[in-house]
Every structure is written in structure tokens, then in C-alpha cells.
Design an enzyme around this catalytic site. Structure first.
Site, PDB file in Angstrom:
ATOM      1  N   GLY A 169      -1.361  -1.304   0.285  1.00 29.60           N
ATOM      2  CA  GLY A 169      -2.588  -1.579   1.046  1.00 29.60           C
ATOM      3  C   GLY A 169      -3.434  -2.602   0.304  1.00 29.60           C
ATOM      4  CG  MET A 229      -8.969   4.717   5.043  1.00 27.68           C
ATOM      5  SD  MET A 229      -8.268   3.064   4.826  1.00 27.68           S
ATOM      6  CE  MET A 229      -7.409   2.877   6.390  1.00 27.68           C
ATOM      7  N   GLY A 285      -1.154  -0.320  -5.995  1.00 30.36           N
ATOM      8  CA  GLY A 285      -1.386   1.083  -6.330  1.00 30.36           C
ATOM      9  C   GLY A 285      -0.179   1.710  -7.008  1.00 30.36           C
ATOM     10  CG  ASP A 286       0.375   6.000  -6.987  1.00 29.28           C
ATOM     11  OD1 ASP A 286       0.159   5.439  -5.891  1.00 29.28           O
ATOM     12  OD2 ASP A 286       0.494   7.229  -7.100  1.00 29.28           O
ATOM     13  CD  GLU A 322     -27.170  16.867   6.423  1.00 24.76           C
ATOM     14  OE1 GLU A 322     -28.166  16.537   5.733  1.00 24.76           O
ATOM     15  OE2 GLU A 322     -26.612  16.097   7.215  1.00 24.76           O
ATOM     16  CG  ASP A 325      -6.555   5.168  -1.467  1.00 27.94           C
ATOM     17  OD1 ASP A 325      -7.363   4.873  -0.570  1.00 27.94           O
ATOM     18  OD2 ASP A 325      -5.326   5.212  -1.286  1.00 27.94           O
ATOM     19  CB  THR A 334      -5.492   1.364  -4.377  1.00 30.53           C
ATOM     20  OG1 THR A 334      -5.789   2.327  -3.335  1.00 30.53           O
ATOM     21  CG2 THR A 334      -5.609   2.102  -5.707  1.00 30.53           C
ATOM     22  NE  ARG A 337       0.902   1.083   3.304  1.00 33.64           N
ATOM     23  CZ  ARG A 337       0.044   1.271   2.292  1.00 33.64           C
ATOM     24  NH1 ARG A 337       0.493   1.376   1.062  1.00 33.64           N
ATOM     25  NH2 ARG A 337      -1.255   1.362   2.522  1.00 33.64           N
ATOM     26  NE  ARG A 380      -1.672   6.406   0.168  1.00 33.90           N
ATOM     27  CZ  ARG A 380      -0.955   5.788   1.109  1.00 33.90           C
ATOM     28  NH1 ARG A 380      -0.169   6.493   1.891  1.00 33.90           N
ATOM     29  NH2 ARG A 380      -1.003   4.497   1.277  1.00 33.90           N
ATOM     30  CB  SER A 439     -29.337  14.533  13.222  1.00 34.53           C
ATOM     31  OG  SER A 439     -30.064  14.112  12.093  1.00 34.53           O
ATOM     32  CG  ASP A 490      -4.993   7.019  -5.503  1.00 32.16           C
ATOM     33  OD1 ASP A 490      -5.023   5.810  -5.798  1.00 32.16           O
ATOM     34  OD2 ASP A 490      -4.226   7.472  -4.636  1.00 32.16           O
ATOM     35  CD  GLN A 509     -13.130   3.713   4.965  1.00 24.93           C
ATOM     36  OE1 GLN A 509     -13.458   4.550   4.155  1.00 24.93           O
ATOM     37  NE2 GLN A 509     -12.257   3.955   5.929  1.00 24.93           N
TER      38      GLN A 509
HETATM   39  O1  F6P Z   1      -4.007   3.225  -0.023  1.00 25.89           O
HETATM   40  C1  F6P Z   1      -4.974   2.547   0.711  1.00 25.89           C
HETATM   41  C2  F6P Z   1      -5.061   3.083   2.104  1.00 25.89           C
HETATM   42  O2  F6P Z   1      -6.048   2.354   2.806  1.00 25.89           O
HETATM   43  C3  F6P Z   1      -5.326   4.593   2.211  1.00 25.89           C
HETATM   44  O3  F6P Z   1      -6.666   4.927   2.010  1.00 25.89           O
HETATM   45  C4  F6P Z   1      -4.823   4.864   3.601  1.00 25.89           C
HETATM   46  O4  F6P Z   1      -4.430   6.216   3.724  1.00 25.89           O
HETATM   47  C5  F6P Z   1      -3.646   3.950   3.726  1.00 25.89           C
HETATM   48  O5  F6P Z   1      -3.833   2.910   2.783  1.00 25.89           O
HETATM   49  C6  F6P Z   1      -3.454   3.342   5.076  1.00 25.89           C
HETATM   50  O6  F6P Z   1      -2.302   2.557   5.040  1.00 25.89           O
HETATM   51  P1  F6P Z   1      -1.844   1.584   6.194  1.00 25.89           P
HETATM   52  O7  F6P Z   1      -2.812   0.429   6.229  1.00 25.89           O
HETATM   53  O8  F6P Z   1      -0.476   1.157   5.807  1.00 25.89           O
HETATM   54  O9  F6P Z   1      -1.910   2.370   7.454  1.00 25.89           O
END
Ligand code: F6P
Length: 322
Positions: free
Chosen positions: A11, A170, A102-103, A188, A128, A126, A72, A172, A216, A130, A254
Site C-alpha cells: 500500500g 484503516m 511494509g512488513d 467517546e 498503519d 505504511t 501487491r 489493517r 451526539s 505497525d 487516508q
Molecule cells: O497497509 C495499508 C493499508 O491501507 C491498510 O490500512 C489497509 O487495510 C490496506 O492497506 C488496504 O489495501 P488495498 O489498498 O490493497 O485494498
């Protein structure tokens, strides 16, 4: 080492271009030829690469996405295409490869190293956040700020219409983005995969707020929450207690946009550090920034070790505390 290459994989994340720019210019400054591989590992298999110049990476530091494109690559799970990718590099005399991603991308890079001896360095990028071994990953800060600005707007309309909103972000299977934007937006409740989600308690909290005249509410939901995505949680809440909610999924918004200053600077440091790591013979490794120091760790640590959420933020995010 005279020739190296850089690719972006998985991503995309804002700041990847700044990392490419820094890597290319550092490499040239250190007397190396730097090739850009298009479309990540897929492009490496197919031989889609070209020599990059300093001028060719000008005026990209402020751009989201990646000028090298990303992908990917399911093909890269198989040894034969990986052998083809290694041949692409060998044919051009390229000994070192920078993998910005990413990883999952780092695992692919590690296979290239183990099977074909390619010197690989990972640059953590990334949204994320992570990846163990760097306090922040390239793109995370921008994604958080993009989500925050959207949520601020949603809060206006939620207040105007006395509504409960569930906003999905997002991440993951990690809750870094949700936790940060949840605290930053004064949500909240924040539902993340790392902590147990109690929907009965959540509906009790929202009902209690209504009884006190707070009409709200905002709940931030990490896409990987164990109770499901925001739509599934909305359905469960309605079945459980009749609570009606509106759902907004922020999605790929995002991932786009101009990187923040923090992401441009982090990417510049790590793009530089990755080339220096290759020159120093530190590969295979990942570069990161921890406590304001640029660091190197074995590549495999990035996925075998787990980065933790900030425990203070987790505790502040408890319902009713703030
Ligand atoms: O790893 C980055 C990310 O944006 C995640 O937050 C999300 O789950 C995933 O990639 C979405 O991947 P794609 O764009 O291949 O649907």
C-alpha cells in the site's frame, strides 16, 4: 558496490516520494548509480527499471503516492518469479536493493536475500505504523491528520443532527491510527483490535450520555476490530439496544495527499540511512528512527517483533475518562 535500486511496494503511503528522492540523491552523492524499479516486486520480475537522475526526482518531495508506482505481488510468493527478479538485478549489475514498504514487502526482500544473496535494506513506509524498529513509519502522520480533519467535519454534522456516528479508519489488524485519531478528535469510544470491545458497555455509555443531554456521539472504529467493521458494529448495536448510528468509512482517502512535514523529514532521513546501510554492508536490515536516533535492525525483527501501542493513550482512551 556501484549500482543499487529502489522500489516501493504494498500500500502506498505519503512520503514514499521523499524517501525515493533522498535515496537517489544520497546514492549519486556517494558515487553510485541508482535505478528505480516500477510497480514494486512485479516490476522487478518483469524487468521494469531505469536509471534515475538527481533532476528526475526534483519536485516530488511534496507529492503523495509514489512516482515508481506500487503493487501487491502475489507472484513474489513463488520461488521461480523471485529467481527471475534476482536475474533482473544481476543482468544490470545491481547488488543492493532498497525496499520502501511494509512488513510484507520486507518478507519478500528477505527471501531475495536468502535465496539469491541480494543485499536488501527495508525502509518502513505504511500508514498503519505497525512495524517494529521505528517509532513511526513513513505516511502514518499524514494519514492520521487526514483522518482527523475528516472526523472534525463529521462531528459538526453529528452535532447539528443529534446523531451517533461510527467512523471507520484503516490500519489493517493494528489500532495505531484509530487510537491516535480517536484521542485527537475527542471520540467517546475507540474500538481497536488490541483491546476487547464490549458492545453492551458501549451502548450503555451512549445512552448515559443522552440522558445527560449530550445528543451526539462519535465512535472511532479500527477496520480490524475483533467485533467487525463499522457497518457490522452498527448492525450489532441496533440489534442489541435499538441504537441507530450513521457509518462513515474513510477508506483510501487516508493514503493520499501531500505528506506532512513530519513524514517528509522522516522519509528523507530514512532514505539517506538506507543507502548508508547498503554502503556499510549492514544488509539485510531495516532502518528506522527511535528516540530521534536513526537505527538499524535485522530485517526479520520488523515482523517477528510486535510494536506496542502507547499504554498511556490506551488508558486515556477508556470510556468516560476524558
Ligand atoms: O497497509 C495499508 C493499508 O491501507 C491498510 O490500512 C489497509 O487495510 C490496506 O492497506 C488496504 O489495501 P488495498 O489498498 O490493497 O485494498
Amino acid at each position: 558496490m556501484e549500482r543499487i535500486a529502489v522500489l516501493t511496494s504494498g500500500g502506498d503511503s505519503p512520503g514514499m516520494n521523499a524517501a525515493i528522492r533522498a535515496a537517489v540523491r544520497t546514492g549519486i552523492d556517494r558515487g553510485l548509480s541508482v535505478f528505480g524499479v516500477y510497480r514494486g516486486f512485479d516490476g522487478l520480475i518483469d524487468g521494469c527499471l531505469e536509471l534515475l537522475s538527481s533532476a528526475g526526482v526534483s519536485n516530488i518531495i511534496q507529492r503523495g503516492g509514489t512516482i515508481l508506482h506500487s503493487a501487491r505481488s502475489p507472484r513474489f510468493f513463488d520461488p521461480a518469479p523471485r529467481e527471475q527478479a534476482a536475474r533482473t538485478l544481476a543482468d544490470k549489475g545491481i547488488e543492493g536493493l532498497l525496499v520502501v514498504g511494509g512488513d510484507g514487502s520486507f518478507r519478500g526482500a528477505n527471501c531475495l536475500h536468502q535465496e539469491h544473496g541480494v543485499q536488501v535494506v527495508g525502509v518502513p513506509a505504511t500508514i498503519d505504523n505497525d512495524i517494529w524498529g521505528s517509532d513511526y513509519t513513513i505516511g502514518y502522520d499524514t494519514a492520521v491528520n487526514t483522518a482527523l480533519s475528516a472526523i472534525d467535519k463529521i462531528k459538526d454534522t453529528a452535532a447539528a443532527h443529534d446523531r451517533l456516528f461510527l467512523v471507520e479508519v484503516m490500519g489493517r489488524d493494528a489500532g495505531f491510527i484509530a487510537l491516535e485519531v480517536g484521542v485527537g478528535s475527542g471520540a467517546e469510544e475507540i474500538l481497536i483490535p488490541e483491546t476487547r470491545t464490549d458492545l453492551e458497555a458501549l451502548s450503555g455509555l451512549i445512552e448515559g450520555r443522552r440522558e445527560k443531554g449530550r445528543t451526539s456521539s462519535l465512535v472511532v472504529v479500527a477496520e480490524g476490530d475483533e467485533e467487525g467493521n463499522a457497518y457490522q458494529i452498527a448492525t450489532k448495536l441496533e440489534a442489541l439496544s435499538g441504537l441507530e448510528s450513521h457509518v462513515t468509512v474513510l477508506g483510501h482517502v487516508q493514503r493520499g495527499g501531500a505528506p506532512t512535514s513530519a513524514d517528509r523529514v522522516l522519509a528523507t532521513k530514512l532514505g539517506w540511512a538506507a543507502v548508508e546501510a547498503l554502503i556499510d554492508g549492514a544488509a539485510p536490515c531495516m532502518v528506522g528512527e527511535e528516540d530521534h536516533e536513526v537505527t538499524r535492525h535485522p530485517l526479520a525483527d520488523s515482523w517477528t517483533r510486535k510494536k506496542s501501542l502507547d499504554p498511556l493513550l490506551v488508558s486515556l482512551a477508556n470510556p468516560g475518562r476524558l
